[in-house]
Scaffold this motif. Structure first.
Motif, mmCIF file in Angstrom:
data_model
loop_
_atom_site.group_PDB
_atom_site.id
_atom_site.type_symbol
_atom_site.label_atom_id
_atom_site.label_comp_id
_atom_site.label_asym_id
_atom_site.label_seq_id
_atom_site.Cartn_x
_atom_site.Cartn_y
_atom_site.Cartn_z
ATOM 1 N N THR A 60 0.869 -1.189 0.000
ATOM 2 C CA THR A 60 0.000 0.000 0.000
ATOM 3 C C THR A 60 0.906 1.240 0.000
ATOM 4 O OG1 THR A 60 -0.131 -0.136 2.408
ATOM 5 C CG2 THR A 60 -1.973 -1.052 1.185
ATOM 6 N N PRO A 61 1.336 1.682 -1.176
ATOM 7 C CA PRO A 61 2.220 2.854 -1.243
ATOM 8 C C PRO A 61 1.622 4.067 -0.521
ATOM 9 C CG PRO A 61 1.938 1.880 -3.421
ATOM 10 C CD PRO A 61 1.015 1.146 -2.501
ATOM 11 N N TRP A 62 0.326 4.213 -0.564
ATOM 12 C CA TRP A 62 -0.348 5.257 0.207
ATOM 13 C C TRP A 62 -1.034 4.583 1.396
ATOM 14 C CZ3 TRP A 62 -3.140 9.847 -2.567
ATOM 15 C CH2 TRP A 62 -2.211 10.537 -3.349
ATOM 16 N N SER A 63 -0.685 5.039 2.589
ATOM 17 C CA SER A 63 -1.293 4.485 3.802
ATOM 18 C C SER A 63 -2.678 5.097 4.000
ATOM 19 C CB SER A 63 -0.415 4.831 5.001
ATOM 20 O OG SER A 63 -0.403 6.242 5.142
ATOM 21 N N SER A 64 -3.354 4.577 5.007
ATOM 22 C CA SER A 64 -4.647 5.142 5.375
ATOM 23 C C SER A 64 -4.483 6.633 5.706
ATOM 24 C CB SER A 64 -5.143 4.370 6.595
ATOM 25 O OG SER A 64 -6.356 4.839 7.004
ATOM 26 N N PHE A 65 -3.384 6.945 6.412
ATOM 27 C CA PHE A 65 -3.113 8.343 6.781
ATOM 28 C C PHE A 65 -2.911 9.207 5.532
ATOM 29 C CE2 PHE A 65 -0.015 11.708 7.591
ATOM 30 C CZ PHE A 65 -0.706 12.443 8.549
ATOM 31 N N SER A 66 -2.176 8.689 4.538
ATOM 32 C CA SER A 66 -1.938 9.452 3.294
ATOM 33 C C SER A 66 -3.271 9.778 2.622
ATOM 34 C CB SER A 66 -1.095 8.660 2.298
ATOM 35 O OG SER A 66 0.019 8.098 2.909
ATOM 36 N N PHE A 67 -4.135 8.775 2.511
ATOM 37 C CA PHE A 67 -5.438 9.018 1.884
ATOM 38 C C PHE A 67 -6.241 10.040 2.693
ATOM 39 C CE2 PHE A 67 -4.872 4.870 -0.369
ATOM 40 C CZ PHE A 67 -5.099 5.331 -1.652
ATOM 41 N N GLU A 68 -6.245 9.826 4.002
ATOM 42 C CA GLU A 68 -7.012 10.743 4.855
ATOM 43 C C GLU A 68 -6.555 12.187 4.665
ATOM 44 O OE1 GLU A 68 -7.135 10.243 9.242
ATOM 45 O OE2 GLU A 68 -7.581 8.174 8.674
ATOM 46 N N SER A 69 -5.242 12.398 4.679
ATOM 47 C CA SER A 69 -4.761 13.784 4.589
ATOM 48 C C SER A 69 -5.023 14.357 3.199
ATOM 49 C CB SER A 69 -3.291 13.907 4.993
ATOM 50 O OG SER A 69 -2.502 13.182 4.116
ATOM 51 N N GLU A 70 -4.933 13.518 2.160
ATOM 52 C CA GLU A 70 -5.219 14.023 0.813
ATOM 53 C C GLU A 70 -6.704 14.366 0.642
ATOM 54 O OE1 GLU A 70 -3.285 14.657 -2.275
ATOM 55 O OE2 GLU A 70 -2.204 15.091 -0.442
ATOM 56 N N LEU A 71 -7.564 13.503 1.185
ATOM 57 C CA LEU A 71 -9.009 13.711 1.007
ATOM 58 C C LEU A 71 -9.497 14.975 1.715
ATOM 59 C CD1 LEU A 71 -10.455 10.071 1.222
ATOM 60 C CD2 LEU A 71 -9.895 11.415 -0.796
ATOM 61 N N LYS A 72 -8.710 15.419 2.689
ATOM 62 C CA LYS A 72 -9.099 16.644 3.405
ATOM 63 C C LYS A 72 -8.881 17.897 2.560
ATOM 64 C CE LYS A 72 -8.438 15.627 8.288
ATOM 65 N NZ LYS A 72 -7.619 14.404 8.398
ATOM 66 N N LYS A 73 -7.958 17.808 1.586
ATOM 67 C CA LYS A 73 -7.552 19.012 0.841
ATOM 68 C C LYS A 73 -8.535 19.304 -0.284
ATOM 69 C CE LYS A 73 -2.816 17.936 1.975
ATOM 70 N NZ LYS A 73 -1.743 17.039 1.584
ATOM 71 N N ARG A 74 -9.735 19.644 0.105
ATOM 72 C CA ARG A 74 -10.804 19.759 -0.900
ATOM 73 C C ARG A 74 -10.744 21.049 -1.706
ATOM 74 N NH1 ARG A 74 -15.897 16.418 -1.007
ATOM 75 N NH2 ARG A 74 -15.115 14.470 -0.201
ATOM 76 N N LYS A 75 -9.935 22.007 -1.234
ATOM 77 C CA LYS A 75 -9.894 23.290 -1.947
ATOM 78 C C LYS A 75 -9.284 23.147 -3.332
ATOM 79 C CE LYS A 75 -9.810 27.061 1.336
ATOM 80 N NZ LYS A 75 -8.914 27.922 2.101
ATOM 81 N N ASN A 76 -8.267 22.304 -3.425
ATOM 82 C CA ASN A 76 -7.632 22.167 -4.737
ATOM 83 C C ASN A 76 -7.352 20.713 -5.132
ATOM 84 O OD1 ASN A 76 -5.585 21.679 -2.999
ATOM 85 N ND2 ASN A 76 -4.091 23.021 -3.976
ATOM 86 N N SER A 77 -7.963 19.777 -4.400
ATOM 87 C CA SER A 77 -7.768 18.359 -4.765
ATOM 88 C C SER A 77 -9.092 17.735 -5.174
ATOM 89 C CB SER A 77 -7.259 17.553 -3.574
ATOM 90 O OG SER A 77 -5.983 17.949 -3.245
ATOM 91 N N LEU A 78 -8.994 16.798 -6.072
ATOM 92 C CA LEU A 78 -10.189 16.042 -6.454
ATOM 93 C C LEU A 78 -9.827 14.561 -6.472
ATOM 94 C CD1 LEU A 78 -13.130 16.196 -7.347
ATOM 95 C CD2 LEU A 78 -12.330 16.368 -9.712
ATOM 96 N N TYR A 79 -10.490 13.786 -5.633
ATOM 97 C CA TYR A 79 -10.284 12.339 -5.599
ATOM 98 C C TYR A 79 -11.585 11.659 -5.993
ATOM 99 C CZ TYR A 79 -5.632 12.730 -3.948
ATOM 100 O OH TYR A 79 -4.289 13.009 -3.911
ATOM 101 N N LEU A 80 -11.500 10.836 -7.021
ATOM 102 C CA LEU A 80 -12.702 10.170 -7.525
ATOM 103 C C LEU A 80 -12.586 8.666 -7.344
ATOM 104 C CD1 LEU A 80 -13.153 12.111 -10.889
ATOM 105 C CD2 LEU A 80 -14.172 12.610 -8.652
#
Ligand SMILES: CC(C)(COP(=O)(O)OP(=O)(O)OC[C@H]1O[C@@H](n2cnc3c(N)ncnc32)[C@H](O)[C@@H]1OP(=O)(O)O)[C@@H](O)C(=O)NCCC(=O)NCCS
Length: 193
Positions: A60-80
């Motif tokens: 899992t190159p991205w851990s649960s923590f990595s996903f969590e922190s990325e998903l929080k950045k809603r101002k300029n991130s889009l995760y589909l």
């Protein structure tokens, strides 16, 4: 795939962000299967980790923590995320900046690969970058990931430079690839393999 997270905060210029990050879920049909495309939430993280393990030989190159922190950045991130019924079949993430969009991650479950789901997800992010008037879309890919490199090249991405030892777990180099959306001044040497 992007390895680091903190660096991106400096990578993008601290300009006022006027980027439209709204996303309306939709359904697409792939080989007769109806797939739902929607914005990822924390509830998707367990399934995202399962998908990562399936495509990266148990890693899992991205851990649960990595996903969590990325998903929080809603101002300029889009995760589909893409689901067939309750099964997660693919995901893609991107960071948007007025000048540059960066694909941070993409994966398609083994049973669903080769059906142009990856291509359609990339095109979706590229369209959004184009609408936001970005100059380019960039990404990093493992130097030996031939399937992904072929896909990116077929869309028009060009290999620009190599990041040595980028993926520290495997000591693998990454290739930076860029898709130019507008005529550009910056000269980055085009690499050939
Ligand atoms: C890279 C990846 C996202 C591509 O997604 P995909 O939905 O399978 O790709 P697509 O079907 O859109 O098409 C990619 C092209 O590669 C080919 N391809 C896809 N999977 C393939 C495979 N396993 N073996 C050989 N060729 C393959 C397709 O035939 C297609 O070519 P075409 O357009 O000429 O038909 C997917 O293979 C994947 O999840 N890989 C593991 C994770 C990964 O490496 N992510 C990239 C990180 S940078």
């Amino acid at each position: 795939m992007l390895k680091k997270f903190k660096r991106l905060n400096n990578f993008f210029h601290p300009e006022v962000n006027k980027i439209d990050m709204n996303f309306s879920p939709f359904a697409m049909t792939v080989n007769g299967k109806v797939l739902q495309v929607m914005q990822a939430t924390d509830n998707d993280i367990p399934a995202l980790l399962v998908l990562e393990k399936a495509v990266y030989s148990g890693h899992t190159p991205w851990s649960s923590f990595s996903f969590e922190s990325e998903l929080k950045k809603r101002k300029n991130s889009l995760y589909l995320v893409v689901y067939q019924a309750s099964t997660l079949v693919a995901f893609i993430g991107a960071r948007f900046h007025p000048r540059e969009a960066h694909i941070t991650n993409i994966a398609v479950a083994p049973d669903y690969q080769g059906q142009h789901i990856g291509r359609r997800l990339l095109e979706l992010m590229i369209d959004r970058a184009r609408k936001n008037e970005s100059e380019c879309v960039s990404l990093e890919v493992k130097i030996d990931n031939d399937v992904a490199k072929r896909l990116y090249e077929s869309i028009g991405f060009e290999a620009t430079f190599i990041r040595k030892n980028y993926y520290q777990d495997t000591h693998t180099d990454a290739v930076n690839m860029i898709l130019w959306l507008k005529p550009h001044q910056i000269k980055r040497r085009k690499l050939t393999f």
